[in-house]
Write an enzyme that holds these catalytic residues in place. Structure first.
Site, short mmCIF file in Angstrom:
data_model
loop_
_atom_site.label_atom_id
_atom_site.label_comp_id
_atom_site.label_asym_id
_atom_site.label_seq_id
_atom_site.Cartn_x
_atom_site.Cartn_y
_atom_site.Cartn_z
N GLU A 1 0.82 -1.23 0.00
CA GLU A 1 0.00 0.00 0.00
C GLU A 1 0.85 1.27 0.00
O GLU A 1 0.91 2.01 1.00
CB GLU A 1 -0.93 0.00 1.21
N GLU B 1 -5.29 -8.18 -0.71
CA GLU B 1 -5.98 -8.16 0.58
C GLU B 1 -7.47 -7.94 0.37
O GLU B 1 -7.85 -7.09 -0.44
CB GLU B 1 -5.47 -7.02 1.49
C1 BGP Z 1 -4.30 -2.76 5.28
C2 BGP Z 1 -2.92 -3.23 5.72
C3 BGP Z 1 -2.91 -4.48 6.49
C4 BGP Z 1 -4.15 -4.74 7.29
C5 BGP Z 1 -5.41 -4.27 6.68
C6 BGP Z 1 -6.63 -4.32 7.56
O1 BGP Z 1 -4.27 -1.41 5.15
O2 BGP Z 1 -2.12 -3.45 4.58
O3 BGP Z 1 -1.71 -4.51 7.21
O4 BGP Z 1 -3.99 -4.64 8.59
O5 BGP Z 1 -5.33 -2.99 6.17
O6 BGP Z 1 -6.68 -3.21 8.37
P1 BGP Z 1 -6.83 -3.31 9.95
O7 BGP Z 1 -5.84 -4.30 10.42
O8 BGP Z 1 -6.57 -1.93 10.41
O9 BGP Z 1 -8.23 -3.75 10.20
#
Ligand code: BGP
Length: 483
Positions: free
Chosen positions: A189, A382
Site C-alpha cells: 500500500e 488483501e
Molecule cells: C491494510 C494493511 C494491512 C491490514 C489491513 C486491515 O491497510 O495493509 O496490514 O492490517 O489494512 O486493516 P486493519 O488491520 O486496520 O483492520
C-alpha cells in the site's frame, strides 16, 4: 469462470504476526513502537487509530522493554509457530501464501555491513516449507516496519540514504530467496503515507515543519526505491514478477450533481491513480502539477530520477480492497470509518462492526477500472472483514458473516473475469487471526483460523478452525464454483 491456475490464498504481515521482536538477531522496528492499551474503550481505540506518532511516544516506546502495551512485539508468535501454521494453510488448500519480511530481521539497523544470517535462514526455512507443501510464495519486501535506526540516524524516507539501504536489503533477498519466491511486492500500500504517514513513511508529525511536503518527498523516495527494486529483481532474477500495490479506495459520487462527479475524479486521482500511474506508466501524471501547486508541494528530484521511474515499471498491479467510499461537495454528509481513511457514508451499503462499508460490486468496478487503465495483470492482495468472533466451549467458531462477505466478493471477481479482467490471484487478508494494523486490536479478527489470544495477553495461543475454514477450503477445491 476462474482460470484453472487461479491463485487462491491468504495474506499476513510480519509485524502483525511474528512477534519475537527482540529474538534471532532482530533489531527494533517502527511498528514495535506503536502503543495500545487493552483497557481503552471503543472511542479511545478509534481515536488511537488516527493519532499521529509523536516524539514523546516514540522516545517512550524506544526506551521501553514492555510487551503488554506493544502488541506488535508479540503478534501471534508466528516466528515460533510458522511450521504448524503452514500445515494448517496446507490443509486449507491455499495455492499461494502472501507474507512480508521484517527488514530489521535481515539488517537489524538497516545500514549494517552484513545481513543477519539467522534472519535469512528463518525466511528461507519458512518459504522452503511452503514449497514442500506446494504453496507458492508472494513476498512483500516492506509492510510498514523499517529498522528504527534508519529513522533516528537518517530521517527515514526523507533521506535518499534510506533508498540505498532499501535496495541493498531487496537485493539481499533476491540473491538468497529468489528461487523460493514467485511474486515480489516492494511496498505494501504505497499510498498509505498519504493517510497514515507514520505507518507509510515513518514520519513523526511534530518533527515536520511542512508535513504534507515531507509526505510527498518521502513518497518520491519510495517510488524511486520501488523502481530500483524492480530493476534489481529483473537483473538478478530474469523473468521475475514484481508488482506495485495500493490500498484501493473505490469512490462514487454522492449525487449526479456535476460537482460531485468532478469531486470523485479528483479523489480517485489523488488517492489511487497518482500512485499506480507512477508505478505502471513510469512518470508523474499531469494532474499532479495542480495537486502539488494547490498544496504547496515541492519535491526535490535528482538527475536521472525520471529515467529510473520510466525504465522500471511494474509487471503487475496489486491492491487491497475492503470497502468503498463516496465523494461529495456537501461537507455535512454523514461520515463513517474505513481502511486507512474515514469517509462519507453510502446509505445503500451495510457496514462492518468497525464501520467499513461492505461493497462487493465495488470490487468488480475497481477491477474493470484498473485493468482498463493499465492492461496489467492484477492481484487482489488483501480482502476480508474484521469482526469479533466468539470461541465456543466445543472449540467451534461460527462466522456466517465472514462466509457471506467472502462469497459475495468472490462472485464479483468472477464477474470481472467474465468482463475480461486478467486476474492472477486472491489472498484474503489475515486468513489466520493477527493483530490489526490500524487499531492495533487482536479482537478485530479477519481469519478463517482463530488464534486464542486476547488483548490483555491471555489465551492459549492455540489455533482453531472457524466455520469459514471449511467453507474456504471447499471453495478453493472447487476453484470458485462452489460458493
Ligand atoms: C491494510 C494493511 C494491512 C491490514 C489491513 C486491515 O491497510 O495493509 O496490514 O492490517 O489494512 O486493516 P486493519 O488491520 O486496520 O483492520
Amino acid at each position: 469462470m476462474f482460470p484453472k491456475e487461479f491463485l487462491w490464498g491468504g495474506a499476513i504481515a510480519a509485524s502483525q504476526a511474528e512477534g519475537a521482536w527482540d529474538e534471532g538477531g532482530k533489531g527494533i522496528d517502527s511498528q514495535d513502537l506503536r502503543f495500545f492499551d487493552p483497557s481503552w474503550d471503543r472511542a479511545q481505540r478509534d481515536q488511537n487509530r488516527n493519532i499521529n506518532m509523536t516524539s514523546e511516544r516514540f522516545e517512550t516506546a524506544l526506551a521501553s522493554k514492555d510487551v503488554g502495551h506493544y502488541p506488535f512485539r508479540t503478534g501471534i508468535d508466528f516466528y515460533h509457530t510458522y511450521r504448524q501454521d503452514i500445515d494448517l494453510f496446507s490443509e486449507l488448500g491455499i495455492k499461494v501464501f502472501r507474507t512480508s519480511i521484517s527488514w530489521a530481521r535481515i539488517f537489524p539497523n538497516g545500514d549494517d555491513e552484513k545481513p543477519n544470517e539467522e534472519g535469512l535462514r528463518y525466511y528461507e526455512d519458512m518459504f522452503r516449507y511452503c514449497k514442500e507443501k506446494g504453496i507458492k510464495v508472494f513476498c512483500t519486501i516492506l509492510h510498514y516496519n523499517i529498522p528504527v535506526n534508519l529513522i533516528t540516524r537518517y530521517g527515514g524516507w526523507k533521506s535518499r540514504e534510506t533508498i540505498k539501504h532499501y535496495v541493498r536489503y531487496a537485493t539481499t533477498l533476491y540473491e538468497r530467496l529468489g528461487d523460493l519466491v514467485d511474486y515480489w511486492l516492494p511496498f505494501n500500500e504505497i499510498n498509505c503515507s498519504r493517510f497514515n504517514p507514520y505507518n507509510g513513511c515513518c514520519l513523526i508529525k511534530d518533527q515536520e515543519a511542512d508535513y504534507i511536503n515531507s509526505i510527498f518527498q518521502c513518497t518520491h523516495h519510495q517510488m524511486i526505491a520501488n523502481a530500483l527494486a524492480v530493476k534489481a529483481a529483473h537483473e538478478i532474477l530474469p523473468g521475475s514478477m514484481v508488482g506495485g500495490m495500493i490500498a484501493r479506495f473505490t469512490t462514487y459520487p454522492a449525487t449526479c450533481r456535476p460537482e460531485d462527479v468532478m469531486e470523485t475524479i479528483l479523489e480517485e486521482n489523488y488517492k489511487n491513480y497518482f500512485y499506480t500511474d507512477i508505478m505502471a506508466r513510469g512518470h508523474y501524471p499531469s494532474y499532479a502539477k495542480r495537486m502539488f501547486k494547490e498544496n504547496g508541494i515541492h519535491i526535490q528530484m535528482e538527475d536521472g530520477d525520471e529515467a529510473i521511474l520510466c525504465e522500471n515499471t511494474v509487471d503487475f498491479l496489486a491492491y487491497s480492497y475492503y470497502m468503498s467510499m463516496v465523494a461529495s461537495t456537501d461537507k455535512d454528509i454523514e461520515k463513517t470509518s474505513g481502511n486507512l481513511v474515514s469517509g462519507n457514508r453510502n446509505r445503500y451499503l451495510k457496514m462492518s462492526e468497525w464501520g467499513w462499508q461492505i461493497d462487493p460490486i465495488g470490487l468488480r468496478i475497481s477491477l474493470n477500472e484498473m485493468y482498463d487503465r493499465y492492461q496489467l495483470p492484477i492481484f487482489i492482495a488483501e480482502n476480508g472483514i474484521g469482526a469479533k468472533d466468539g470461541l465456543e466451549e466445543d472449540g467451534s467458531i461460527h462466522d456466517p458473516y465472514r462466509i457471506d462477505y467472502l462469497r459475495e466478493h468472490i462472485r464479483q471477481m468472477d464477474e470481472a473475469i467474465e468482463d475480461g479482467v486478467d486476474l492472477i490471484g486472491y489472498t484474503m487478508w489475515g486468513f489466520i487471526d493477527i493483530v490489526s494494523c490500524g487499531t492495533i486490536e487482536m479482537s478485530k479478527r479477519y481469519g478463517v483460523i482463530y488464534v486464542d489470544r486476547n488483548e490483555d495477553g491471555s489465551g492459549s495461543n492455540k489455533r482453531f478452525r472457524k466455520d469459514s475454514f471449511y467453507w474456504y477450503k471447499n471453495m478453493i477445491r472447487s476453484n470458485g464454483l462452489d460458493l
